[in-house]
Design a protein around this motif. Structure first.
Motif, PDB file in Angstrom:
ATOM      1  N   GLY A  68     -37.878 -27.986   0.611  1.00  0.00           N
ATOM      2  CA  GLY A  68     -37.590 -29.376   0.898  1.00  0.00           C
ATOM      3  C   GLY A  68     -36.347 -29.869   0.192  1.00  0.00           C
ATOM      4  N   HIS A  69     -36.362 -31.148  -0.162  1.00  0.00           N
ATOM      5  CA  HIS A  69     -35.173 -31.776  -0.742  1.00  0.00           C
ATOM      6  C   HIS A  69     -34.852 -31.240  -2.131  1.00  0.00           C
ATOM      7  N   GLY A  70     -35.846 -30.731  -2.823  1.00  0.00           N
ATOM      8  CA  GLY A  70     -35.627 -30.227  -4.177  1.00  0.00           C
ATOM      9  C   GLY A  70     -35.103 -28.812  -4.240  1.00  0.00           C
ATOM     10  N   THR A  71     -34.577 -28.308  -3.147  1.00  0.00           N
ATOM     11  CA  THR A  71     -34.052 -26.941  -3.126  1.00  0.00           C
ATOM     12  C   THR A  71     -33.044 -26.732  -4.243  1.00  0.00           C
ATOM     13  N   GLY A  72     -33.181 -25.611  -4.923  1.00  0.00           N
ATOM     14  CA  GLY A  72     -32.283 -25.276  -6.024  1.00  0.00           C
ATOM     15  C   GLY A  72     -33.004 -24.401  -7.017  1.00  0.00           C
ATOM     16  N   GLY A  73     -32.396 -24.155  -8.162  1.00  0.00           N
ATOM     17  CA  GLY A  73     -33.029 -23.367  -9.197  1.00  0.00           C
ATOM     18  C   GLY A  73     -32.447 -21.974  -9.324  1.00  0.00           C
ATOM     19  N   PRO A  74     -33.048 -21.137 -10.182  1.00  0.00           N
ATOM     20  CA  PRO A  74     -32.508 -19.817 -10.501  1.00  0.00           C
ATOM     21  C   PRO A  74     -32.294 -18.914  -9.299  1.00  0.00           C
ATOM     22  N   ARG A  75     -33.111 -19.086  -8.265  1.00  0.00           N
ATOM     23  CA  ARG A  75     -32.979 -18.224  -7.083  1.00  0.00           C
ATOM     24  C   ARG A  75     -31.574 -18.277  -6.499  1.00  0.00           C
ATOM     25  N   PHE A  76     -30.920 -19.427  -6.618  1.00  0.00           N
ATOM     26  CA  PHE A  76     -29.623 -19.607  -5.975  1.00  0.00           C
ATOM     27  C   PHE A  76     -28.440 -19.355  -6.910  1.00  0.00           C
ATOM     28  N   GLU A  77     -28.724 -19.089  -8.176  1.00  0.00           N
ATOM     29  CA  GLU A  77     -27.635 -18.911  -9.137  1.00  0.00           C
ATOM     30  C   GLU A  77     -26.696 -17.756  -8.782  1.00  0.00           C
ATOM     31  N   PRO A  78     -27.202 -16.584  -8.352  1.00  0.00           N
ATOM     32  CA  PRO A  78     -26.271 -15.509  -7.996  1.00  0.00           C
ATOM     33  C   PRO A  78     -25.324 -15.891  -6.864  1.00  0.00           C
ATOM     34  N   MET A  79     -25.846 -16.569  -5.845  1.00  0.00           N
ATOM     35  CA  MET A  79     -25.007 -16.983  -4.729  1.00  0.00           C
ATOM     36  C   MET A  79     -23.950 -17.987  -5.176  1.00  0.00           C
ATOM     37  N   ILE A  80     -24.364 -18.967  -5.983  1.00  0.00           N
ATOM     38  CA  ILE A  80     -23.440 -19.997  -6.435  1.00  0.00           C
ATOM     39  C   ILE A  80     -22.388 -19.404  -7.366  1.00  0.00           C
ATOM     40  N   THR A  81     -22.824 -18.532  -8.277  1.00  0.00           N
ATOM     41  CA  THR A  81     -21.879 -17.879  -9.177  1.00  0.00           C
ATOM     42  C   THR A  81     -20.866 -17.066  -8.402  1.00  0.00           C
ATOM     43  N   SER A  82     -21.337 -16.300  -7.427  1.00  0.00           N
ATOM     44  CA  SER A  82     -20.452 -15.470  -6.616  1.00  0.00           C
ATOM     45  C   SER A  82     -19.440 -16.317  -5.850  1.00  0.00           C
ATOM     46  N   PHE A  83     -19.912 -17.447  -5.333  1.00  0.00           N
ATOM     47  CA  PHE A  83     -19.024 -18.356  -4.598  1.00  0.00           C
ATOM     48  C   PHE A  83     -17.918 -18.887  -5.498  1.00  0.00           C
ATOM     49  N   PHE A  84     -18.284 -19.428  -6.656  1.00  0.00           N
ATOM     50  CA  PHE A  84     -17.276 -19.966  -7.558  1.00  0.00           C
ATOM     51  C   PHE A  84     -16.378 -18.858  -8.118  1.00  0.00           C
ATOM     52  N   ASP A  85     -16.943 -17.682  -8.381  1.00  0.00           N
ATOM     53  CA  ASP A  85     -16.118 -16.576  -8.855  1.00  0.00           C
ATOM     54  C   ASP A  85     -15.023 -16.228  -7.844  1.00  0.00           C
ATOM     55  N   LYS A  86     -15.387 -16.244  -6.593  1.00  0.00           N
ATOM     56  CA  LYS A  86     -14.419 -15.892  -5.551  1.00  0.00           C
ATOM     57  C   LYS A  86     -13.294 -16.903  -5.463  1.00  0.00           C
ATOM     58  N   TYR A  87     -13.634 -18.191  -5.502  1.00  0.00           N
ATOM     59  CA  TYR A  87     -12.621 -19.208  -5.222  1.00  0.00           C
ATOM     60  C   TYR A  87     -12.021 -19.857  -6.466  1.00  0.00           C
ATOM     61  N   LEU A  88     -12.667 -19.704  -7.615  1.00  0.00           N
ATOM     62  CA  LEU A  88     -12.093 -20.267  -8.837  1.00  0.00           C
ATOM     63  C   LEU A  88     -11.551 -19.191  -9.783  1.00  0.00           C
ATOM     64  N   LYS A  89     -12.041 -17.953  -9.611  1.00  0.00           N
ATOM     65  CA  LYS A  89     -11.541 -16.852 -10.445  1.00  0.00           C
ATOM     66  C   LYS A  89     -10.781 -15.801  -9.647  1.00  0.00           C
ATOM     67  N   GLY A  90     -10.857 -15.909  -8.335  1.00  0.00           N
ATOM     68  CA  GLY A  90     -10.155 -14.935  -7.499  1.00  0.00           C
ATOM     69  C   GLY A  90     -10.808 -13.582  -7.412  1.00  0.00           C
ATOM     70  N   LYS A  91     -12.123 -13.532  -7.697  1.00  0.00           N
ATOM     71  CA  LYS A  91     -12.835 -12.265  -7.602  1.00  0.00           C
ATOM     72  C   LYS A  91     -13.212 -11.994  -6.149  1.00  0.00           C
ATOM     73  N   GLN A  92     -12.751 -10.893  -5.619  1.00  0.00           N
ATOM     74  CA  GLN A  92     -13.005 -10.584  -4.220  1.00  0.00           C
ATOM     75  C   GLN A  92     -14.294  -9.793  -4.017  1.00  0.00           C
ATOM     76  N   ASP A  93     -14.778  -9.137  -5.078  1.00  0.00           N
ATOM     77  CA  ASP A  93     -16.023  -8.380  -4.982  1.00  0.00           C
ATOM     78  C   ASP A  93     -17.172  -9.362  -5.164  1.00  0.00           C
ATOM     79  N   THR A  94     -17.590  -9.967  -4.075  1.00  0.00           N
ATOM     80  CA  THR A  94     -18.561 -11.056  -4.146  1.00  0.00           C
ATOM     81  C   THR A  94     -19.819 -10.731  -3.375  1.00  0.00           C
ATOM     82  N   LYS A  95     -20.936 -11.225  -3.858  1.00  0.00           N
ATOM     83  CA  LYS A  95     -22.203 -11.052  -3.167  1.00  0.00           C
ATOM     84  C   LYS A  95     -22.453 -12.162  -2.164  1.00  0.00           C
ATOM     85  N   THR A  96     -21.581 -13.145  -2.157  1.00  0.00           N
ATOM     86  CA  THR A  96     -21.768 -14.269  -1.234  1.00  0.00           C
ATOM     87  C   THR A  96     -21.602 -13.801   0.193  1.00  0.00           C
ATOM     88  N   PRO A  97     -22.548 -14.101   1.082  1.00  0.00           N
ATOM     89  CA  PRO A  97     -22.449 -13.655   2.472  1.00  0.00           C
ATOM     90  C   PRO A  97     -21.281 -14.311   3.188  1.00  0.00           C
TER      91      PRO A  97
END
Length: 319
Positions: free
Chosen positions: A290-319
């Protein structure tokens, strides 16, 4: 319990003391208490915390920001700005889920902004833009990478993060402060369960009879300054959808499929419009959440996303 753990031997370690407490709670407390205890605060042992730094003064009020900085960082740090939710009318900067990103080498900023009890739109986005400009103005002081700032928020905070992303350079939403010479653009946006088209959302929730739908409608009215019939132009101006261009930063959009506060259609339509404009966009619709979606489950995806676009890491797990 003493045969399993010597509690005295754990007192020298904060982490182990917590573990012992959880184990005791598991044995002696009910499930509700156990769930509450499980929501432990973030470990800040390797974090420098600077609270209540003034980033903007307006009408005699000081707006403040908290910084969370890695203690052993080397080189310039990309920054993630956390924007809290609460229907634009409540909430504060104290609760900052984004602090987990400090361990990934990010500086994290959690900001206060004017709530709708104090001022209506565009005050909220003006404050967010002022916070981004303050981060850039103080980049040398805190060793920030001023060229790589991301925004992350949930619910109404996600709305403001999205608006930061799509309204870069929109003069009517910039506001004025002592750092106005710095740009307010961000380079990546993670938004969770956020409104994107306030006119459409208002009409969608108006068709519902639930208390949650009524609260959502009232929250929008509070933001735009009155009923939609009188303030539709404000609602259009406050909608991230209004400003989408091909120059917008990449977006990661996460939304629970069963959200009854902000319809999941808001994220579907927003992602579709971003993609149509050529903006790199990831949409994750989460089943049975529901509306409270979030938490540790999503941390790898979020980290991978920011790593790609804020650190320039191309080896990303983000789909």
């Amino acid at each position: 319990m003493q045969s399993l753990f010597s509690l005295e031997s754990l007192r020298h370690s904060r982490r182990n003391r917590w573990l012992a407490f959880v184990i005791l709670a598991t044995v002696f407390c009910g499930p509700a208490v156990q769930r509450l205890i499980a929501r432990r605060v973030a470990d800040l042992s390797d974090t420098t915390v600077l609270r209540d730094l003034v980033y903007k003064k307006i009408g005699g009020e000081e707006l403040k920001i908290d910084l969370y900085l890695p203690k052993n960082a080397t080189g310039k740090m990309p920054v993630i700005l956390w924007i809290h939710g609460g229907g634009w009318s409540r909430g504060n900067k104290k609760q900052c889920p984004a602090v987990t990103m400090v361990k990934q080498g990010y500086a994290v900023a959690s900001m206060q902004y004017r709530l709708t009890s104090e001022a209506v739109f565009p005050s909220q986005i003006e404050d967010c833009k002022a916070a981004v400009r303050w981060l850039r103005a103080n980049a040398a002081t805190y060793n920030f990478d001023a060229d790589h700032i991301g925004a992350w928020g949930h619910s109404s905070g996600a709305h403001l993060a999205s608006l930061l992303g799509t309204s870069g350079g929109v003069a009517a939403l910039e506001g004025k402060d002592e750092n106005s010479k710095y740009p307010s653009s961000v380079q990546a946006v993670c938004e969770i369960s956020g409104p994107a088209d306030l006119v459409r959302m208002y009409h969608d929730v108006s068709a519902e009879s639930s208390d949650i739908a009524t609260e959502a409608k009232q929250a929008i009215e509070g933001l735009i300054g009155g009923p939609m019939a009188d303030k539709q132009a404000n609602a259009v101006a406050a909608s991230p959808m209004t400003y989408i261009t091909k120059n917008d930063p990449p977006f990661l959009i996460i939304h629970g499929e069963e959200d009854t506060t902000v319809p999941v259609s808001q994220s579907r339509l927003f992602a579709e419009a971003l993609k149509a404009a050529g903006v790199p966009t990831i949409l994750d619709i989460v089943p049975m959440r529901g509306h409270g979606t979030g938490g540790p489950r999503f941390e790898p995806m979020i980290t991978s996303f920011f790593d790609k676009y804020l650190k320039g890491k191309q080896d990303t797990k983000t789909p």
